[in-house]
Design a protein around this motif. Structure first.
Motif, PDB file in Angstrom:
ATOM      1  N   ASN A  29     -80.281  -4.390  50.135  1.00  0.00           N
ATOM      2  CA  ASN A  29     -78.985  -4.916  49.738  1.00  0.00           C
ATOM      3  C   ASN A  29     -78.097  -5.241  50.934  1.00  0.00           C
ATOM      4  OD1 ASN A  29     -79.453  -4.750  46.970  1.00  0.00           O
ATOM      5  ND2 ASN A  29     -78.872  -2.596  46.930  1.00  0.00           N
ATOM      6  N   GLN A  30     -78.546  -4.896  52.126  1.00  0.00           N
ATOM      7  CA  GLN A  30     -77.748  -5.156  53.309  1.00  0.00           C
ATOM      8  C   GLN A  30     -77.655  -6.652  53.550  1.00  0.00           C
ATOM      9  OE1 GLN A  30     -79.761  -2.895  56.355  1.00  0.00           O
ATOM     10  NE2 GLN A  30     -78.149  -1.357  56.324  1.00  0.00           N
ATOM     11  N   LEU A  31     -76.466  -7.083  53.901  1.00  0.00           N
ATOM     12  CA  LEU A  31     -76.248  -8.479  54.233  1.00  0.00           C
ATOM     13  C   LEU A  31     -76.162  -8.602  55.746  1.00  0.00           C
ATOM     14  CD1 LEU A  31     -73.677  -9.235  51.423  1.00  0.00           C
ATOM     15  CD2 LEU A  31     -76.017 -10.062  51.567  1.00  0.00           C
ATOM     16  N   SER A  32     -76.390  -9.794  56.234  1.00  0.00           N
ATOM     17  CA  SER A  32     -76.347  -9.963  57.681  1.00  0.00           C
ATOM     18  C   SER A  32     -75.781 -11.318  58.068  1.00  0.00           C
ATOM     19  CB  SER A  32     -77.741  -9.797  58.283  1.00  0.00           C
ATOM     20  OG  SER A  32     -78.579 -10.859  57.868  1.00  0.00           O
ATOM     21  N   ILE A  33     -75.272 -11.350  59.265  1.00  0.00           N
ATOM     22  CA  ILE A  33     -74.834 -12.587  59.904  1.00  0.00           C
ATOM     23  C   ILE A  33     -75.332 -12.511  61.338  1.00  0.00           C
ATOM     24  CG2 ILE A  33     -72.856 -13.889  60.801  1.00  0.00           C
ATOM     25  CD1 ILE A  33     -71.256 -13.003  58.371  1.00  0.00           C
ATOM     26  N   ASP A  34     -75.942 -13.569  61.772  1.00  0.00           N
ATOM     27  CA  ASP A  34     -76.322 -13.708  63.171  1.00  0.00           C
ATOM     28  C   ASP A  34     -76.159 -15.190  63.488  1.00  0.00           C
ATOM     29  OD1 ASP A  34     -77.243 -13.507  65.739  1.00  0.00           O
ATOM     30  OD2 ASP A  34     -79.209 -12.717  65.215  1.00  0.00           O
ATOM     31  N   ALA A  35     -75.006 -15.531  64.023  1.00  0.00           N
ATOM     32  CA  ALA A  35     -74.658 -16.940  64.235  1.00  0.00           C
ATOM     33  C   ALA A  35     -73.739 -17.072  65.442  1.00  0.00           C
ATOM     34  CB  ALA A  35     -73.960 -17.485  62.984  1.00  0.00           C
ATOM     35  N   LYS A  36     -73.469 -18.285  65.807  1.00  0.00           N
ATOM     36  CA  LYS A  36     -72.517 -18.576  66.882  1.00  0.00           C
ATOM     37  C   LYS A  36     -71.217 -19.048  66.237  1.00  0.00           C
ATOM     38  CE  LYS A  36     -75.460 -18.385  70.442  1.00  0.00           C
ATOM     39  NZ  LYS A  36     -75.324 -17.668  71.658  1.00  0.00           N
ATOM     40  N   ASP A  37     -70.089 -18.547  66.773  1.00  0.00           N
ATOM     41  CA  ASP A  37     -68.803 -19.006  66.268  1.00  0.00           C
ATOM     42  C   ASP A  37     -68.427 -20.319  66.943  1.00  0.00           C
ATOM     43  OD1 ASP A  37     -67.764 -18.368  68.775  1.00  0.00           O
ATOM     44  OD2 ASP A  37     -66.567 -16.684  68.061  1.00  0.00           O
ATOM     45  N   ILE A  38     -67.245 -20.826  66.651  1.00  0.00           N
ATOM     46  CA  ILE A  38     -66.843 -22.125  67.187  1.00  0.00           C
ATOM     47  C   ILE A  38     -66.644 -22.105  68.698  1.00  0.00           C
ATOM     48  CG2 ILE A  38     -65.858 -22.975  65.031  1.00  0.00           C
ATOM     49  CD1 ILE A  38     -63.099 -22.122  66.062  1.00  0.00           C
ATOM     50  N   ASN A  39     -66.570 -20.907  69.287  1.00  0.00           N
ATOM     51  CA  ASN A  39     -66.471 -20.773  70.741  1.00  0.00           C
ATOM     52  C   ASN A  39     -67.821 -20.477  71.384  1.00  0.00           C
ATOM     53  OD1 ASN A  39     -63.607 -21.137  70.798  1.00  0.00           O
ATOM     54  ND2 ASN A  39     -63.432 -19.078  69.965  1.00  0.00           N
ATOM     55  N   ARG A  40     -68.897 -20.574  70.571  1.00  0.00           N
ATOM     56  CA  ARG A  40     -70.278 -20.343  71.014  1.00  0.00           C
ATOM     57  C   ARG A  40     -70.571 -18.870  71.312  1.00  0.00           C
ATOM     58  NH1 ARG A  40     -73.388 -23.210  69.105  1.00  0.00           N
ATOM     59  NH2 ARG A  40     -74.950 -22.937  70.686  1.00  0.00           N
ATOM     60  N   ASN A  41     -69.742 -17.964  70.796  1.00  0.00           N
ATOM     61  CA  ASN A  41     -69.992 -16.530  70.932  1.00  0.00           C
ATOM     62  C   ASN A  41     -70.877 -16.070  69.779  1.00  0.00           C
ATOM     63  OD1 ASN A  41     -68.239 -16.176  73.211  1.00  0.00           O
ATOM     64  ND2 ASN A  41     -66.525 -16.332  71.790  1.00  0.00           N
ATOM     65  N   ARG A  42     -71.807 -15.168  70.079  1.00  0.00           N
ATOM     66  CA  ARG A  42     -72.676 -14.630  69.035  1.00  0.00           C
ATOM     67  C   ARG A  42     -71.869 -13.708  68.135  1.00  0.00           C
ATOM     68  NH1 ARG A  42     -78.257 -11.177  69.779  1.00  0.00           N
ATOM     69  NH2 ARG A  42     -78.978 -11.458  67.635  1.00  0.00           N
TER      70      ARG A  42
END
Length: 162
Positions: A29-42
């Motif tokens: 049930n764990q959700l995750s995010i692994d992405a770059k924000d608009i400033n290219r930060n992980r």
């Protein structure tokens, strides 16, 4: 003899079905995010604090309301991770989301979801302005469309955030 074979077959089928069904574990049930924000930060979900994830579109005329509410959440509850996800990568741009953040948002990550809508799909988001609260284990504990600050604070209080 035929009845006995039928009974044995039903018992085997029951055993197979019972073995295949299991209760869902928390890790499923764990959700995750692994992405770059608009400033290219992980950007990843925190593993030691609750996370509030807001789904919007920079081109949405009312989505600023959620950003204003999130400004209050970050002011009142600095121990809560806040992330904004723009779910419309076909209509919006990184530049448009950056302008939206500058105008309405705070100093938290703003992510433009990818063309596959990976984050939006992971969170099963169906509407603009959907807000999802995860506890420190990345388990969903609250979901609402355009919730009020009071509703979010009540949900935070339920998981021990004062």
């Amino acid at each position: 003899m035929k009845a006995r074979i039928t009974l044995i077959t039903l018992l085997i089928l029951l055993l197979v079905l019972t073995a295949c069904s299991s209760t869902t574990s928390d890790s499923e049930n764990q959700l995750s995010i692994d992405a770059k924000d608009i400033n290219r930060n992980r950007v990843q979900l925190s593993d030691d604090q609750p996370s509030l994830v807001y789904f919007m579109s920079a081109s949405c005329p009312t989505c600023y309301e959620g950003e204003m509410m999130l400004n209050e959440v970050t002011r009142l509850h600095p121990d809560v991770q806040v992330i904004t996800v723009d779910l419309d990568p076909y209509m919006d741009t990184v530049e448009g989301l950056a302008e939206f953040q500058k105008k309405y948002g705070g100093n938290w990550p703003h992510i433009l979801d990818d063309k596959d809508r990976t984050i939006t799909s992971e969170f099963s988001v169906k509407e603009l302005q959907e807000t999802v609260l995860l506890d420190q284990n990345q388990i969903e504990v609250f979901r609402a469309v355009n919730p009020s600050l009071k509703e979010v604070q009540e949900a935070l209080a339920e998981i021990g955030v004062e």
